[in-house]
Write an enzyme that holds these catalytic residues in place. Structure first.
Site, PDB file in Angstrom:
ATOM      1  CG  ASN A 160      -0.422  -0.107   2.515  1.00 43.89           C
ATOM      2  OD1 ASN A 160       0.703  -0.595   2.671  1.00 43.89           O
ATOM      3  ND2 ASN A 160      -1.139   0.344   3.517  1.00 43.89           N
ATOM      4  CG  HIS A 212       8.133  -4.936  -1.259  1.00 39.75           C
ATOM      5  ND1 HIS A 212       6.870  -4.682  -0.787  1.00 39.75           N
ATOM      6  CD2 HIS A 212       8.701  -3.717  -1.457  1.00 39.75           C
ATOM      7  CE1 HIS A 212       6.684  -3.377  -0.694  1.00 39.75           C
ATOM      8  NE2 HIS A 212       7.786  -2.760  -1.084  1.00 39.75           N
ATOM      9  CB  ALA A 213       3.412  -6.989  -1.259  1.00 39.62           C
ATOM     10  CB  SER A 214       3.604 -11.494  -4.543  1.00 36.79           C
ATOM     11  OG  SER A 214       4.177 -12.465  -3.712  1.00 36.79           O
ATOM     12  N   GLY A 229       1.172  -5.579   7.587  1.00 37.84           N
ATOM     13  CA  GLY A 229       0.221  -6.253   6.700  1.00 37.84           C
ATOM     14  C   GLY A 229      -1.006  -6.687   7.474  1.00 37.84           C
ATOM     15  CB  SER A 230      -3.598  -9.134   6.621  1.00 35.33           C
ATOM     16  OG  SER A 230      -2.820 -10.273   6.363  1.00 35.33           O
ATOM     17  CD  GLU A 266       1.410  -0.520  10.792  1.00 34.53           C
ATOM     18  OE1 GLU A 266       0.210  -0.784  11.040  1.00 34.53           O
ATOM     19  OE2 GLU A 266       1.803  -0.033   9.728  1.00 34.53           O
ATOM     20  CG  LEU A 267      -0.580  -6.796  12.531  1.00 35.96           C
ATOM     21  CD1 LEU A 267      -1.100  -7.905  13.422  1.00 35.96           C
ATOM     22  CD2 LEU A 267       0.186  -7.373  11.351  1.00 35.96           C
ATOM     23  CB  CYS A 287      -2.679   0.409   8.545  1.00 36.22           C
ATOM     24  SG  CYS A 287      -1.180   1.387   8.550  1.00 36.22           S
ATOM     25  CD  GLU A 308      -7.312  -2.819   7.934  1.00 42.19           C
ATOM     26  OE1 GLU A 308      -6.865  -3.976   7.927  1.00 42.19           O
ATOM     27  OE2 GLU A 308      -6.601  -1.805   8.012  1.00 42.19           O
TER      28      GLU A 308
HETATM   29  P1  NDP Z   1      -0.953  -9.536   3.436  1.00 39.82           P
HETATM   30  O1  NDP Z   1      -0.917  -9.349   4.887  1.00 39.82           O
HETATM   31  O2  NDP Z   1      -1.282 -10.896   2.921  1.00 39.82           O
HETATM   32  O3  NDP Z   1       0.474  -9.096   2.812  1.00 39.82           O
HETATM   33  C1  NDP Z   1       1.426  -8.301   3.473  1.00 39.82           C
HETATM   34  C2  NDP Z   1       2.800  -8.946   3.372  1.00 39.82           C
HETATM   35  O4  NDP Z   1       2.827 -10.165   4.121  1.00 39.82           O
HETATM   36  C3  NDP Z   1       3.177  -9.335   1.948  1.00 39.82           C
HETATM   37  O5  NDP Z   1       4.570  -9.163   1.781  1.00 39.82           O
HETATM   38  C4  NDP Z   1       2.810 -10.798   1.888  1.00 39.82           C
HETATM   39  O6  NDP Z   1       3.482 -11.511   0.881  1.00 39.82           O
HETATM   40  C5  NDP Z   1       3.211 -11.256   3.277  1.00 39.82           C
HETATM   41  N1  NDP Z   1       2.511 -12.451   3.755  1.00 39.82           N
HETATM   42  C6  NDP Z   1       1.216 -12.795   3.566  1.00 39.82           C
HETATM   43  N2  NDP Z   1       0.942 -13.960   4.202  1.00 39.82           N
HETATM   44  C7  NDP Z   1       2.076 -14.360   4.793  1.00 39.82           C
HETATM   45  C8  NDP Z   1       2.437 -15.496   5.586  1.00 39.82           C
HETATM   46  N3  NDP Z   1       1.550 -16.429   5.901  1.00 39.82           N
HETATM   47  N4  NDP Z   1       3.712 -15.602   6.014  1.00 39.82           N
HETATM   48  C9  NDP Z   1       4.603 -14.653   5.700  1.00 39.82           C
HETATM   49  N5  NDP Z   1       4.344 -13.561   4.955  1.00 39.82           N
HETATM   50  C10 NDP Z   1       3.086 -13.405   4.512  1.00 39.82           C
HETATM   51  O7  NDP Z   1      -1.939  -8.481   2.825  1.00 39.82           O
HETATM   52  P2  NDP Z   1      -2.842  -8.556   1.504  1.00 39.82           P
HETATM   53  O8  NDP Z   1      -2.057  -8.061   0.374  1.00 39.82           O
HETATM   54  O9  NDP Z   1      -3.476  -9.889   1.287  1.00 39.82           O
HETATM   55  O10 NDP Z   1      -3.982  -7.543   1.925  1.00 39.82           O
HETATM   56  C11 NDP Z   1      -5.098  -8.058   2.670  1.00 39.82           C
HETATM   57  C12 NDP Z   1      -5.508  -7.135   3.764  1.00 39.82           C
HETATM   58  O11 NDP Z   1      -4.433  -6.923   4.690  1.00 39.82           O
HETATM   59  C13 NDP Z   1      -5.887  -5.734   3.346  1.00 39.82           C
HETATM   60  O12 NDP Z   1      -7.153  -5.679   2.808  1.00 39.82           O
HETATM   61  C14 NDP Z   1      -5.728  -4.988   4.643  1.00 39.82           C
HETATM   62  O13 NDP Z   1      -6.847  -5.204   5.453  1.00 39.82           O
HETATM   63  C15 NDP Z   1      -4.512  -5.646   5.274  1.00 39.82           C
HETATM   64  N6  NDP Z   1      -3.271  -4.887   4.994  1.00 39.82           N
HETATM   65  C16 NDP Z   1      -2.836  -4.014   5.940  1.00 39.82           C
HETATM   66  C17 NDP Z   1      -1.734  -3.225   5.686  1.00 39.82           C
HETATM   67  C18 NDP Z   1      -1.225  -2.252   6.685  1.00 39.82           C
HETATM   68  O14 NDP Z   1      -0.667  -1.229   6.297  1.00 39.82           O
HETATM   69  N7  NDP Z   1      -1.339  -2.546   7.961  1.00 39.82           N
HETATM   70  C19 NDP Z   1      -1.033  -3.271   4.405  1.00 39.82           C
HETATM   71  C20 NDP Z   1      -1.556  -4.259   3.492  1.00 39.82           C
HETATM   72  C21 NDP Z   1      -2.633  -5.018   3.798  1.00 39.82           C
HETATM   73  P3  NDP Z   1       2.733 -11.921  -0.499  1.00 39.82           P
HETATM   74  O15 NDP Z   1       2.344 -10.656  -1.154  1.00 39.82           O
HETATM   75  O16 NDP Z   1       3.756 -12.670  -1.233  1.00 39.82           O
HETATM   76  O17 NDP Z   1       1.545 -12.752  -0.096  1.00 39.82           O
END
Ligand code: NDP
Length: 450
Positions: free
Chosen positions: A130, A154-156, A205-206, A227-228, A261, A355
């Site tokens: 994001n 990084h995110a894929s 992330g999530s 930081e979720l 977030c 969220e």
């Molecule tokens: P994710 O939490 O899946 O992705 C964030 C990062 O974590 C990416 O680099 C991802 O890699 C990695 N990741 C995901 N699952 C795992 C795991 N099991 N073990 C290790 N690493 C992992 O977010 P999404 O892109 O699916 O977004 C979904 C929701 O998450 C959003 O709608 C929002 O609610 C929340 N989010 C919150 C953020 C924040 O700033 N706090 C930022 C982004 C998302 P990969 O991309 O390879 O899966």
């Protein structure tokens, strides 16, 4: 194969070959051996390089911003602002890290006793799409200044950003191995995290990703910072400056196409101003310019992936089924979700209790301060709250009762290198930025000399 795709045009931008186990091990070896050199360098040396990184970001901000926009659909002016903010955090820590990590003398019965802050080693950063530059720099600037080295997963969908960030540090003159982008999907994170050369992990992330990573880190006794998500309330009391509150609330929810977030996700309005505020708010939201993220006038781009837009659509539709009323928006086209305002949102609806990571907001009204407080805290998240009021006494009364990591008054919740950033409850733990952030990945070493 990891694919970078433009969410606005659908074009495939790049196909990345994923790292093999051997590639991962080589990268960690490089990081670990660089750490042995890097931890011995002076603050002034690190500072010089960090200032060069800031210069590089500023000099080539267009190149970096275009990569962000093409890969995740952020409107270009917002991408440029993001790159500039990264330069700021580099400058902030370049100038202050030495002081923030200076040994602290403590008076005890010893002849001499003090605390040292020494680096931990290789830190793994798992980052989202994001704010694909900012999230990484706010980790990397303090971590590298503290003498750690970083590896990034990084995110894929934003791997090109990961490559560019590695390029920033190399162009700035950081030695190879100080900061590396690992081309891996989330399935390979565990392999990296359990490696004994990796000492700690940070994830933005999530909750699902955070829980998975923290449990692996816990099993292997490694420090983690999470930081979720968040579901910040924007609370407008009847004595608020409505014009200012309107401007700020629109920005708080809709900047970055709602994918933040710390965005204001629940609009709580005092019933005496709710009618007027709502109609003016809806007018402003309707006026937001959506379109091609590469164009300068665009304020609302597309979401970073189509599935993310579908998630928001589902939350809106479910809430409508439960009685919420759409005042504007509510429609989706591929990764674009129209800016949406829902009225009559109650605490049981997804628009309130989940969220929402996109350009949609729900309105809930309240009558008393106590009711407002209950609504503010009635969430599983705890990142931040924005209160709009002129009543200083009210603010002082409310703050100690608010459970979140941040309270902003008459302002949107925003991250600033000078202030700690982080959450409570399901929003995670640990802090980023400021002197608190730089002390997350250090050994707080007690020295006692009798
Ligand atoms: P994710 O939490 O899946 O992705 C964030 C990062 O974590 C990416 O680099 C991802 O890699 C990695 N990741 C995901 N699952 C795992 C795991 N099991 N073990 C290790 N690493 C992992 O977010 P999404 O892109 O699916 O977004 C979904 C929701 O998450 C959003 O709608 C929002 O609610 C929340 N989010 C919150 C953020 C924040 O700033 N706090 C930022 C982004 C998302 P990969 O991309 O390879 O899966």
């Amino acid at each position: 194969m990891i694919i970078s795709q433009n969410p606005y045009t659908g074009e495939t931008l790049k196909e990345h070959r994923e790292f093999s186990s051997e590639d991962i091990s080589n990268a960690l070896e490089k990081a670990d051996s660089q750490f042995k050199e890097w931890k011995g360098t002076s603050f002034s040396h690190r500072s010089k390089l960090m200032l060069k990184a800031a210069e590089e970001l500023k000099k080539n901000k267009q190149e970096y911003a275009e990569t962000i926009t093409r890969e995740m659909g952020k409107p270009i002016t917002q991408s440029i602002a993001e790159v500039e903010k990264c330069a700021w955090v580099c400058e902030y820590y370049a100038e202050r890290a030495e002081k923030q990590l200076a040994a602290e003398k403590i008076d005890t019965d010893a002849k001499e006793s003090y605390v040292n802050y020494s680096p931990l080693g290789v830190v793994l950063a798992i980052m989202p799409w994001n704010y694909p530059f900012w999230q990484v720099f706010r980790f990397a600037a303090p971590a590298l200044m503290a003498g750690n080295v970083g590896v990034l997963k990084h995110a894929s969908n934003t791997m090109m950003c990961g490559e560019k960030i590695e390029q920033v540090f190399l162009r700035a003159g950081f030695p190879e191995g100080c900061f590396q982008n690992l081309l891996i999907g989330s399935k390979k994170v565990e392999e990296v995290l359990v490696d004994e050369r990796v000492k700690a992990v940070t994830l933005t992330g999530s909750g699902g990703a955070g829980g998975a990573v923290a449990s692996t880190a816990g099993k292997h006794i490694k420090k983690s910072v999470l930081e979720l998500g968040g579901s910040n309330a924007l609370v407008v009391f009847e004595d608020a400056d409505l014009k200012e509150a309107l401007e700020t609330a629109v920005q708080a929810r809709f900047q970055n196409t709602g994918q933040s977030c710390i965005a204001g996700k629940r609009l709580l309005l005092h019933k005496n101003i709710a009618g007027e505020f709502t109609s003016r708010f809806v007018e402003k939201v309707k006026a937001l310019k959506a379109g091609d993220p590469m164009e300068e006038e665009t304020y609302i781009g597309v979401q970073a992936r189509e599935d993310l837009a579908k998630d928001v659509e589902k939350q809106v539709n479910e809430s409508v089924k439960m009685g919420a009323k759409i005042l504007t928006g509510g429609v989706r086209k591929k990764a674009f979700f129209a800016p949406t305002v829902l009225d009559k949102v109650t605490t049981e609806m997804p628009m309130f209790n989940e969220e929402t990571f996109g350009p949609a907001i729900g309105i809930t009204t309240f009558e008393t301060e106590e009711e407002a407080l209950k609504l503010i805290n009635k969430t599983q998240f705890g990142l931040g709250v924005s209160l709009f009021t002129q009543d200083h006494e009210r603010v002082k009364r409310l703050i100690p009762q608010i459970e979140d990591g941040a309270v902003f008054v008459n302002e949107l919740v925003k991250s600033d290198p000078r202030l700690p950033f982080g959450g409570t409850k399901k929003s995670g733990y640990g802090r980023e930025l400021s002197q608190f952030g730089i002390r997350e990945f250090v050994n707080i070493q007690t020295v006692y000399i009798k």
